[in-house]
Design a protein around this motif. Structure first.
Motif, PDB file in Angstrom:
ATOM      1  N   LEU A  45      44.293  36.505  27.316  1.00 43.12           N
ATOM      2  CA  LEU A  45      43.244  35.944  27.302  1.00 43.12           C
ATOM      3  C   LEU A  45      42.997  35.373  28.598  1.00 43.12           C
ATOM      4  N   LYS A  46      41.825  35.524  29.246  1.00 39.22           N
ATOM      5  CA  LYS A  46      41.326  35.023  30.630  1.00 39.22           C
ATOM      6  C   LYS A  46      40.345  34.203  30.623  1.00 39.22           C
ATOM      7  N   ASP A  47      39.894  33.189  31.500  1.00 40.20           N
ATOM      8  CA  ASP A  47      38.757  32.577  31.573  1.00 40.20           C
ATOM      9  C   ASP A  47      37.724  33.181  32.437  1.00 40.20           C
ATOM     10  N   ASP A  48      36.834  32.697  32.659  1.00 39.01           N
ATOM     11  CA  ASP A  48      35.623  33.259  33.431  1.00 39.01           C
ATOM     12  C   ASP A  48      36.117  33.586  34.727  1.00 39.01           C
ATOM     13  N   SER A  49      37.028  33.001  35.161  1.00 42.78           N
ATOM     14  CA  SER A  49      37.386  33.072  36.931  1.00 42.78           C
ATOM     15  C   SER A  49      38.615  34.251  36.867  1.00 42.78           C
TER      16      SER A  49
END
Length: 340
Positions: free
Chosen positions: A43-47
């Motif tokens: 899982l990764k954030d927008d960045s």
């Protein structure tokens, strides 16, 4: 709770999950008697910064058991010493050949339309002069099972086609089991020819089981010869198959001892059946490995010959007696003449 509790060696999982470059990652783990299928994604954030691993999973214990069972069955079919093939029920392309089929077909490769290693994926039409007939037959599972003999070059193949179905009864494919029976067909033809010759030759022949002494073979000549004697028989002449030969003897135990041992043969005897007399010749029939298969009896009805012989003897005795009486009379007459 920490996920370490699910693993025997948590350090390995920690190493994988700590780095998103290791993901996605798929694995199967065992929890007690259950098997879990795991898929770990990052899982990764927008960045694009790694937030943590996400695990999706399911219990696949039964699925694994079914796959293991299917694999085991696959191995059994692959290695079973029977030729097995399957094809697609619509395209009729060969989609499976077990090892025995490949090996057997190698011996027939000179008769095939293409090399054995090129048959997979090929249509079965290439084996038939009239493919439409086979297509209609195999397209409908109601036509199966189906047996047939086909000729491939000089060889004769015995085919059995059965329908493979899934758990819901849906038709999956036709399965062909087959064998080369060229030698068997020739042997059967030779055997039938010999049996016909034996059946029609002008000699009475019987054969009996070496253990229970029931009649296992009686030729047509024997049946024809015995028909006029049916009043003396325990069954009609054409119903004697399966009847024990004890019925023909006053003392069956003697015959049983004699016929149970092939070393007692050949043996010749005369027996009486009512007022009829039979001349018997018994020989031992042996198998290819020297085993005793049973006694074979060839026989003749000799009542008339014996009666003729007895009549001839009676006539001879009468003539001899008459000659003796004439000789005595002549001697008496000679004595009378001498006295005169």
């Amino acid at each position: 709770e920490c996920i370490d509790i699910f693993h025997k060696d948590p350090s390995m999982q920690r190493h994988i999950l700590a780095n998103p470059a290791n993901l996605p990652h798929n694995a199967q783990i065992q929890v007690g008697d259950e098997i879990l299928d795991l898929l770990v994604t990052a899982l990764k954030d927008d960045s694009g910064e790694y937030l943590g691993p996400m695990l999706t999973w399911s219990v696949i214990t039964e699925k694994v058991k079914l796959e293991e069972k299917a694999f085991r069955i696959q191995q059994m079919v692959d290695q079973i010493p029977i030729n097995v093939m399957t094809c697609h029920p619509e395209t009729f392309e060969i989609d499976y050949m077990n090892e025995s089929t490949v090996t057997t077909l190698k011996s027939l490769e000179h008769l095939l339309p293409k090399p054995v290693d090129q048959l997979m994926g090929g249509c079965i039409d290439m084996f038939h002069k009239d493919p439409s007939h086979q297509r209609r037959l195999l397209a409908n599972p109601n036509n199966l099972p189906h047996t047939a003999h086909i000729q491939v070059g000089d060889e004769i193949l015995d085919l059995l086609v059965t329908a493979l179905k899934d758990n819901d009864g849906n038709y999956i494919a036709p399965m062909l089991t087959w064998s080369i029976i060229t030698e068997k067909v020739k042997l059967d033809a030779d055997t039938a020819r010999m049996a016909q010759m034996l059946d029609k030759m002008p000699v009475n022949v019987l054969m009996a089981d070496p253990e229970d002494f029931t009649i296992t073979y009686i030729n047509q000549t024997s049946i024809n010869t015995l028909r006029p004697l049916e009043s003396l028989l325990p069954a009609p002449a054409d119903k004697l198959m399966g009847v024990c030969i004890d019925v023909f003897h006053k003392n069956p135990s003697m015959q049983r001892r004699l016929l149970s041992d092939p070393n007692n043969m050949p043996h010749r005897a005369m027996i009486e059946l009512g007022e009829e007399k039979l001349d018997l010749n018994v020989h031992a029939v042996m198998g290819q490995d020297g085993e005793y298969l049973g006694p074979m009896l060839s026989w003749n009805l000799i009542t008339d010959q014996i009666n003729v012989a007895n009549n001839v003897q009676s006539v001879a005795e009468f003539v001899a007696n008459a000659a003796g009486e004439l000789d005595s009379s002549a001697q008496v007459m000679n004595g009378a003449v001498d006295r005169v």
